[in-house]
Design a protein around this motif. Structure first.
Motif, mmCIF file in Angstrom:
data_model
loop_
_atom_site.group_PDB
_atom_site.id
_atom_site.type_symbol
_atom_site.label_atom_id
_atom_site.label_comp_id
_atom_site.label_asym_id
_atom_site.label_seq_id
_atom_site.Cartn_x
_atom_site.Cartn_y
_atom_site.Cartn_z
ATOM 1 N N ILE A 1 1.956 21.682 -15.599
ATOM 2 C CA ILE A 1 2.557 23.108 -15.062
ATOM 3 C C ILE A 1 4.320 23.150 -15.321
ATOM 4 O O ILE A 1 4.689 23.879 -15.625
ATOM 5 N N LEU B 1 1.773 16.675 -12.116
ATOM 6 C CA LEU B 1 1.656 17.744 -12.465
ATOM 7 C C LEU B 1 2.669 18.391 -13.657
ATOM 8 O O LEU B 1 3.008 19.118 -13.807
ATOM 9 N N TYR C 1 0.872 -1.142 0.046
ATOM 10 C CA TYR C 1 0.158 -0.012 -0.287
ATOM 11 C C TYR C 1 0.767 1.484 -0.063
ATOM 12 O O TYR C 1 1.965 1.186 0.427
ATOM 13 N N ASP C 2 0.253 2.316 -0.538
ATOM 14 C CA ASP C 2 1.072 3.641 -0.296
ATOM 15 C C ASP C 2 1.204 4.248 0.968
ATOM 16 O O ASP C 2 2.038 4.678 1.346
ATOM 17 N N TYR C 3 -0.023 3.888 1.688
ATOM 18 C CA TYR C 3 -0.019 4.740 3.075
ATOM 19 C C TYR C 3 -0.747 3.891 4.075
ATOM 20 O O TYR C 3 -1.598 2.864 3.661
ATOM 21 N N ILE C 4 -0.203 3.804 5.151
ATOM 22 C CA ILE C 4 -0.840 3.173 6.460
ATOM 23 C C ILE C 4 -1.488 4.350 7.258
ATOM 24 O O ILE C 4 -0.696 5.417 7.682
ATOM 25 N N VAL C 5 -2.871 4.382 7.660
ATOM 26 C CA VAL C 5 -3.708 5.398 8.354
ATOM 27 C C VAL C 5 -3.910 4.590 9.852
ATOM 28 O O VAL C 5 -4.664 3.649 9.795
ATOM 29 N N ALA D 1 -5.596 14.931 4.407
ATOM 30 C CA ALA D 1 -4.054 15.546 4.020
ATOM 31 C C ALA D 1 -3.633 14.595 2.749
ATOM 32 O O ALA D 1 -2.785 15.077 1.993
ATOM 33 N N ILE D 2 -3.669 13.329 2.674
ATOM 34 C CA ILE D 2 -3.188 12.515 1.515
ATOM 35 C C ILE D 2 -3.649 12.899 0.477
ATOM 36 O O ILE D 2 -3.184 12.919 -0.671
ATOM 37 N N CYS E 1 -0.485 16.979 -5.217
ATOM 38 C CA CYS E 1 0.804 17.947 -5.523
ATOM 39 C C CYS E 1 2.140 16.983 -5.921
ATOM 40 O O CYS E 1 2.980 17.664 -6.143
ATOM 41 N N ARG E 2 1.827 15.885 -6.185
ATOM 42 C CA ARG E 2 2.777 15.025 -6.459
ATOM 43 C C ARG E 2 3.375 15.228 -7.925
ATOM 44 O O ARG E 2 2.602 15.425 -9.004
ATOM 45 N N THR E 3 4.650 15.299 -7.920
ATOM 46 C CA THR E 3 5.104 16.049 -9.326
ATOM 47 C C THR E 3 4.853 15.047 -10.578
ATOM 48 O O THR E 3 4.472 15.931 -11.449
ATOM 49 N N LEU F 1 -4.998 15.955 -0.527
ATOM 50 C CA LEU F 1 -4.033 17.352 -0.985
ATOM 51 C C LEU F 1 -3.153 16.797 -1.537
ATOM 52 O O LEU F 1 -2.385 17.525 -2.447
ATOM 53 N N ALA F 2 -2.037 16.222 -0.618
ATOM 54 C CA ALA F 2 -0.686 15.932 -0.978
ATOM 55 C C ALA F 2 -0.544 15.139 -2.214
ATOM 56 O O ALA F 2 0.159 15.509 -3.171
ATOM 57 N N ASN G 1 -5.579 12.678 8.355
ATOM 58 C CA ASN G 1 -4.873 12.214 7.688
ATOM 59 C C ASN G 1 -5.009 11.880 6.324
ATOM 60 O O ASN G 1 -4.383 12.056 5.304
#
Lengths: 204, 204
Positions: B195, B192, B162-166, B180-181, B187-189, B183-184, B177
């Motif tokens: 831009i 994007l 998995y990418d994240y563990i909450v 936040a994940i 913003c991952r390069t 939103l974050a 959390n």
């Protein structure tokens, strides 16, 4: 807690708003530590040693390079600038999150040494917007501004090596995005091996 | 906006609090869409077609499998469950973020097809805590609970993918959390590139 802090590295073209964002983050997150650079240049009016920079003699700086005491360093217009390793690692060990505001070359140097570092690139929303901001500051000559805009084009290609790009179309939104990145990064699976190990144990 | 939404996949052991968290996210983020699963099992009292599940005949479900209309599917106790591809992709195209609450096997199936999906594993803070929660629900037998705890040990090993563990030590913190994940991740390069392309252009 016993948990190590997060190392955030913030870069971006001149005029993107890095300084404002870092100051706001520092105000909003009291436990966040902004790394202080070492430099061999003379202190300017009002600058305080140990607050704005660590002002060092050239031979001390050279010794730090030789002994690997700098996470990254560079020479700019004849002066040396660098990030003291000890200052950063000690704060991280204490559990504080640490921000470095450094240029792309420096950021990539640190990422090589500390792959757990999180690289955030602050980008202006557009070329036009950046141009207007730089002209609005009135502190740079037209020639200087043109040079900076050209410089950005090259920098953006290197930004592809960053983990995150935060577009600064609004300071508030940019700050919220960075705060989100801090929270999210702390949930990344590879940072949470201890809890995985605990929960994968068979039996109570 | 014109931007594609984010696909979040949430999994975790029974008793970790997935359901509560997903409901809260849905309440707090009105544009967030929770995917509805298709199933061949009979509707239970109070369940509404198109709200709780899409209740389908077995032959329709089989046809969807054959035509690749399911992002993932599985057979559980003789019934089929799956995630309709069209429903999810359409919402993402409209710019909505979409949540799938599915099991680990399903999550890994989806990640293979849609690598941009973000996998979040909801973990209980400890084995003891999970045990207490399961006993507290009083809906499962002791035998069933023991089976679930054993099951978790195996699941946690797969959670490494998995990418994240909450860690759900507090519902509020877990929700924050995940927000936040979201939103974050935006913003991952690598998400994007447009831009970066715009700002790397030379000249006005």
């Amino acid at each position: 807690m016993g948990k190590k802090g997060l190392l955030l590295i913030i870069s971006g073209p001149s005029g993107a708003g890095k300084g404002t964002i870092v100051k706001a983050l520092q105000r909003e997150i009291p436990t966040l530590i902004v790394s202080i650079s070492a430099t061999t240049r003379q202190a300017r009016g009002g600058e305080v040693d140990g607050v704005d920079y660590f002002f060092l003699e050239r031979d001390i700086f050279n010794k730090m390079i030789d002994e690997g005491q700098l996470l990254e360093w560079a020479q700019v217009y004849g002066n040396y600038y660098g990030t003291p390793r000890h200052f950063v690692l000690e704060a991280l060990e204490r559990g504080n999150d640490v921000i470095l505001e450094i240029d792309i070359q420096g950021a990539l140097q640190v990422k090589k040494k500390l792959p757990e570092a999180v690289l955030i690139f602050i980008a202006p929303p557009s070329r036009t917007e950046l141009q207007q901001r730089l002209f609005g500051r009135k502190s740079d000559s037209r020639e200087e501004i043109e040079k900076r805009l050209q410089c950005m084009a090259g920098e953006m290609k290197l930004a592809a090596g960053y983990d995150y790009i935060v577009v600064n179309d609004s300071i508030r939104r940019a700050i919220d995005n960075i705060r989100a990145i801090i929270l999210a990064e702390k949930c990344r699976t590879w940072r949470l091996q201890p809890i995985i190990d605990h929960l994968s144990q068979l039996g109570g």
